[in-house]
Scaffold this motif. Structure first.
Motif, PDB file in Angstrom:
ATOM      1  N   ARG A 292       3.733  -4.697   3.957  1.00 48.66           N
ATOM      2  CA  ARG A 292       3.530  -4.963   5.385  1.00 48.66           C
ATOM      3  C   ARG A 292       3.234  -6.435   5.621  1.00 48.66           C
ATOM      4  O   ARG A 292       2.477  -7.050   4.893  1.00 48.66           O
ATOM      5  N   LEU A 293       3.811  -6.925   6.672  1.00 46.28           N
ATOM      6  CA  LEU A 293       3.486  -8.234   7.214  1.00 46.28           C
ATOM      7  C   LEU A 293       2.906  -7.931   8.588  1.00 46.28           C
ATOM      8  O   LEU A 293       3.648  -7.615   9.517  1.00 46.28           O
ATOM      9  N   GLY A 294       1.582  -7.924   8.680  1.00 41.61           N
ATOM     10  CA  GLY A 294       0.934  -7.420   9.895  1.00 41.61           C
ATOM     11  C   GLY A 294       1.185  -5.921   9.976  1.00 41.61           C
ATOM     12  O   GLY A 294       0.943  -5.191   9.025  1.00 41.61           O
ATOM     13  N   GLU A 295       1.727  -5.476  11.079  1.00 44.57           N
ATOM     14  CA  GLU A 295       2.043  -4.048  11.271  1.00 44.57           C
ATOM     15  C   GLU A 295       3.471  -3.709  10.850  1.00 44.57           C
ATOM     16  O   GLU A 295       3.832  -2.546  10.758  1.00 44.57           O
ATOM     17  N   GLU A 296       4.290  -4.740  10.609  1.00 44.34           N
ATOM     18  CA  GLU A 296       5.703  -4.529  10.302  1.00 44.34           C
ATOM     19  C   GLU A 296       5.917  -4.172   8.830  1.00 44.34           C
ATOM     20  O   GLU A 296       5.410  -4.848   7.936  1.00 44.34           O
ATOM     21  N   VAL A 297       6.685  -3.108   8.583  1.00 45.98           N
ATOM     22  CA  VAL A 297       7.088  -2.760   7.224  1.00 45.98           C
ATOM     23  C   VAL A 297       8.253  -3.680   6.863  1.00 45.98           C
ATOM     24  O   VAL A 297       9.305  -3.645   7.505  1.00 45.98           O
ATOM     25  N   VAL A 298       8.044  -4.528   5.833  1.00 46.34           N
ATOM     26  CA  VAL A 298       9.056  -5.508   5.436  1.00 46.34           C
ATOM     27  C   VAL A 298       9.615  -5.236   4.038  1.00 46.34           C
ATOM     28  O   VAL A 298      10.461  -5.976   3.550  1.00 46.34           O
ATOM     29  N   GLY A 299       9.136  -4.165   3.417  1.00 43.27           N
ATOM     30  CA  GLY A 299       9.632  -3.794   2.101  1.00 43.27           C
ATOM     31  C   GLY A 299       9.171  -2.399   1.761  1.00 43.27           C
ATOM     32  O   GLY A 299       8.218  -1.881   2.347  1.00 43.27           O
ATOM     33  N   SER A 300       9.856  -1.781   0.799  1.00 40.97           N
ATOM     34  CA  SER A 300       9.469  -0.443   0.370  1.00 40.97           C
ATOM     35  C   SER A 300      10.094  -0.153  -0.989  1.00 40.97           C
ATOM     36  O   SER A 300      11.083  -0.786  -1.386  1.00 40.97           O
ATOM     37  N   VAL A 301       9.505   0.807  -1.692  1.00 36.83           N
ATOM     38  CA  VAL A 301      10.035   1.281  -2.967  1.00 36.83           C
ATOM     39  C   VAL A 301       9.532   2.708  -3.171  1.00 36.83           C
ATOM     40  O   VAL A 301       8.461   3.070  -2.668  1.00 36.83           O
ATOM     41  N   ARG A 302      10.310   3.509  -3.904  1.00 40.27           N
ATOM     42  CA  ARG A 302       9.947   4.899  -4.162  1.00 40.27           C
ATOM     43  C   ARG A 302      10.020   5.191  -5.642  1.00 40.27           C
ATOM     44  O   ARG A 302      10.835   4.599  -6.361  1.00 40.27           O
ATOM     45  N   GLY A 303       9.203   6.111  -6.087  1.00 35.62           N
ATOM     46  CA  GLY A 303       9.236   6.521  -7.485  1.00 35.62           C
ATOM     47  C   GLY A 303       8.844   7.977  -7.641  1.00 35.62           C
ATOM     48  O   GLY A 303       7.981   8.471  -6.907  1.00 35.62           O
ATOM     49  N   PHE A 304       9.496   8.660  -8.568  1.00 30.29           N
ATOM     50  CA  PHE A 304       9.253  10.061  -8.836  1.00 30.29           C
ATOM     51  C   PHE A 304       9.266  10.248 -10.344  1.00 30.29           C
ATOM     52  O   PHE A 304      10.126   9.694 -11.021  1.00 30.29           O
ATOM     53  N   VAL A 305       8.334  11.015 -10.871  1.00 31.68           N
ATOM     54  CA  VAL A 305       8.255  11.237 -12.314  1.00 31.68           C
ATOM     55  C   VAL A 305       8.714  12.654 -12.627  1.00 31.68           C
ATOM     56  O   VAL A 305       8.212  13.619 -12.032  1.00 31.68           O
TER      57      VAL A 305
ATOM     58  N   GLN B 210      10.090   3.291  10.324  1.00 26.81           N
ATOM     59  CA  GLN B 210      10.261   1.871   9.993  1.00 26.81           C
ATOM     60  C   GLN B 210      10.973   1.708   8.646  1.00 26.81           C
ATOM     61  O   GLN B 210      11.820   0.822   8.495  1.00 26.81           O
ATOM     62  N   ILE B 211      10.622   2.559   7.665  1.00 32.66           N
ATOM     63  CA  ILE B 211      11.283   2.495   6.354  1.00 32.66           C
ATOM     64  C   ILE B 211      12.764   2.791   6.507  1.00 32.66           C
ATOM     65  O   ILE B 211      13.610   2.087   5.951  1.00 32.66           O
ATOM     66  N   LEU B 212      13.102   3.822   7.276  1.00 32.42           N
ATOM     67  CA  LEU B 212      14.504   4.202   7.454  1.00 32.42           C
ATOM     68  C   LEU B 212      15.297   3.086   8.133  1.00 32.42           C
ATOM     69  O   LEU B 212      16.411   2.759   7.713  1.00 32.42           O
ATOM     70  N   LYS B 213      14.719   2.457   9.148  1.00 34.29           N
ATOM     71  CA  LYS B 213      15.404   1.344   9.840  1.00 34.29           C
ATOM     72  C   LYS B 213      15.593   0.158   8.902  1.00 34.29           C
ATOM     73  O   LYS B 213      16.662  -0.463   8.883  1.00 34.29           O
ATOM     74  N   LEU B 214      14.559  -0.152   8.115  1.00 33.98           N
ATOM     75  CA  LEU B 214      14.665  -1.250   7.157  1.00 33.98           C
ATOM     76  C   LEU B 214      15.700  -0.937   6.085  1.00 33.98           C
ATOM     77  O   LEU B 214      16.493  -1.801   5.697  1.00 33.98           O
ATOM     78  N   GLN B 215      15.700   0.295   5.605  1.00 32.73           N
ATOM     79  CA  GLN B 215      16.681   0.726   4.606  1.00 32.73           C
ATOM     80  C   GLN B 215      18.099   0.535   5.141  1.00 32.73           C
ATOM     81  O   GLN B 215      18.977   0.021   4.446  1.00 32.73           O
ATOM     82  N   TYR B 216      18.314   0.935   6.382  1.00 34.78           N
ATOM     83  CA  TYR B 216      19.634   0.784   6.992  1.00 34.78           C
ATOM     84  C   TYR B 216      20.039  -0.687   7.047  1.00 34.78           C
ATOM     85  O   TYR B 216      21.160  -1.052   6.700  1.00 34.78           O
TER      86      TYR B 216
ATOM     87  N   SER C 204       0.840  -1.196   0.000  1.00 37.31           N
ATOM     88  CA  SER C 204       0.000   0.000   0.000  1.00 37.31           C
ATOM     89  C   SER C 204       0.875   1.246   0.000  1.00 37.31           C
ATOM     90  O   SER C 204       2.093   1.158   0.164  1.00 37.31           O
ATOM     91  N   ALA C 205       0.225   2.392  -0.160  1.00 34.36           N
ATOM     92  CA  ALA C 205       0.940   3.663  -0.092  1.00 34.36           C
ATOM     93  C   ALA C 205       1.503   3.845   1.314  1.00 34.36           C
ATOM     94  O   ALA C 205       0.861   3.493   2.306  1.00 34.36           O
ATOM     95  N   ALA C 206       2.703   4.394   1.385  1.00 39.75           N
ATOM     96  CA  ALA C 206       3.320   4.660   2.682  1.00 39.75           C
ATOM     97  C   ALA C 206       2.663   5.881   3.311  1.00 39.75           C
ATOM     98  O   ALA C 206       2.275   6.820   2.619  1.00 39.75           O
ATOM     99  N   ALA C 207       2.558   5.854   4.612  1.00 45.85           N
ATOM    100  CA  ALA C 207       2.073   6.999   5.378  1.00 45.85           C
ATOM    101  C   ALA C 207       3.268   7.667   6.053  1.00 45.85           C
ATOM    102  O   ALA C 207       4.331   7.044   6.214  1.00 45.85           O
ATOM    103  N   GLU C 208       3.095   8.910   6.446  1.00 48.14           N
ATOM    104  CA  GLU C 208       4.180   9.618   7.129  1.00 48.14           C
ATOM    105  C   GLU C 208       4.620   8.867   8.378  1.00 48.14           C
ATOM    106  O   GLU C 208       5.801   8.859   8.726  1.00 48.14           O
ATOM    107  N   THR C 209       3.687   8.165   9.009  1.00 48.60           N
ATOM    108  CA  THR C 209       4.007   7.412  10.221  1.00 48.60           C
ATOM    109  C   THR C 209       4.890   6.188   9.938  1.00 48.60           C
ATOM    110  O   THR C 209       5.432   5.596  10.862  1.00 48.60           O
ATOM    111  N   ASP C 210       5.058   5.830   8.662  1.00 48.85           N
ATOM    112  CA  ASP C 210       5.918   4.694   8.286  1.00 48.85           C
ATOM    113  C   ASP C 210       7.387   5.091   8.148  1.00 48.85           C
ATOM    114  O   ASP C 210       8.246   4.222   8.011  1.00 48.85           O
ATOM    115  N   ALA C 211       7.671   6.371   8.152  1.00 47.21           N
ATOM    116  CA  ALA C 211       9.021   6.851   7.846  1.00 47.21           C
ATOM    117  C   ALA C 211      10.103   6.200   8.695  1.00 47.21           C
ATOM    118  O   ALA C 211      11.135   5.762   8.174  1.00 47.21           O
TER     119      ALA C 211
END
Length: 170
Positions: free
Chosen positions: A61-74, A17-23, A8-15
């Protein structure tokens, strides 16, 4: 995959979790190139939050956990830059990276009117190169970033039918 992962679309509240996963996910890239100062490992939470507001950012998401992410800009010419495709190491090689890629392509082609997709990865990142080629990307050039790192740029034209089918059935 045997588990229910939703995209799904990321929410600001996911930031955070995304940063920790990215690291976590970029540790292997940093090791591969002997450079722990790469941007995904040094990005600030504020910079990531700004990205969330600028383009298309998806999370898996797997439950509440962010387990993947991707970004795109046009850009103004209709080229979608796809960046930050990450999947938690414990879930890699189960098709989630492909599902994320298909989902972001579908959104960028539909909602953002992308005319082509572009992404880049390091020349030694064989797993990434294999995934992108499997999804129809072709190398269009290389850029030497440092003596240790050359980025391979890959592009493809939108293929709405295949991406949509894979995103909705996978």
């Amino acid at each position: 995959m045997g588990m229910s992962v939703s995209i799904s679309a990321a929410a600001e509240t996911d930031a955070e979790q995304i940063l920790k996963l990215q690291y976590l996910c970029y540790q292997s890239e940093a090791e591969l190139y002997g450079d722990y100062s790469i941007e995904p490992l040094t990005q600030s939470l504020d910079d990531l939050r700004a990205e969330l507001g600028r383009g298309c950012v998806l999370v898996a998401r797997l439950g509440e956990e962010v387990v993947g992410s991707v970004r795109g800009f046009v850009d103004a010419e209709g080229t979608a830059e796809i960046t930050g495709l990450i999947v938690h190491p414990r879930l890699q090689r189960h098709g989630l990276g492909g599902r994320l890629l298909a989902a972001v392509e579908e959104r960028l082609a539909g909602e953002w009117a992308a005319k082509r997709f572009r992404l880049a990865t390091g020349q030694r990142s064989e797993g990434n190169l294999r995934l992108y080629r499997k999804w129809g990307y072709r190398s269009t050039g290389t850029t030497e970033v440092t003596r240790k790192l050359t980025l391979v740029t890959l592009e493809k034209e939108p293929d709405k039918g295949v991406a949509h089918a894979l995103a909705t059935t996978a």
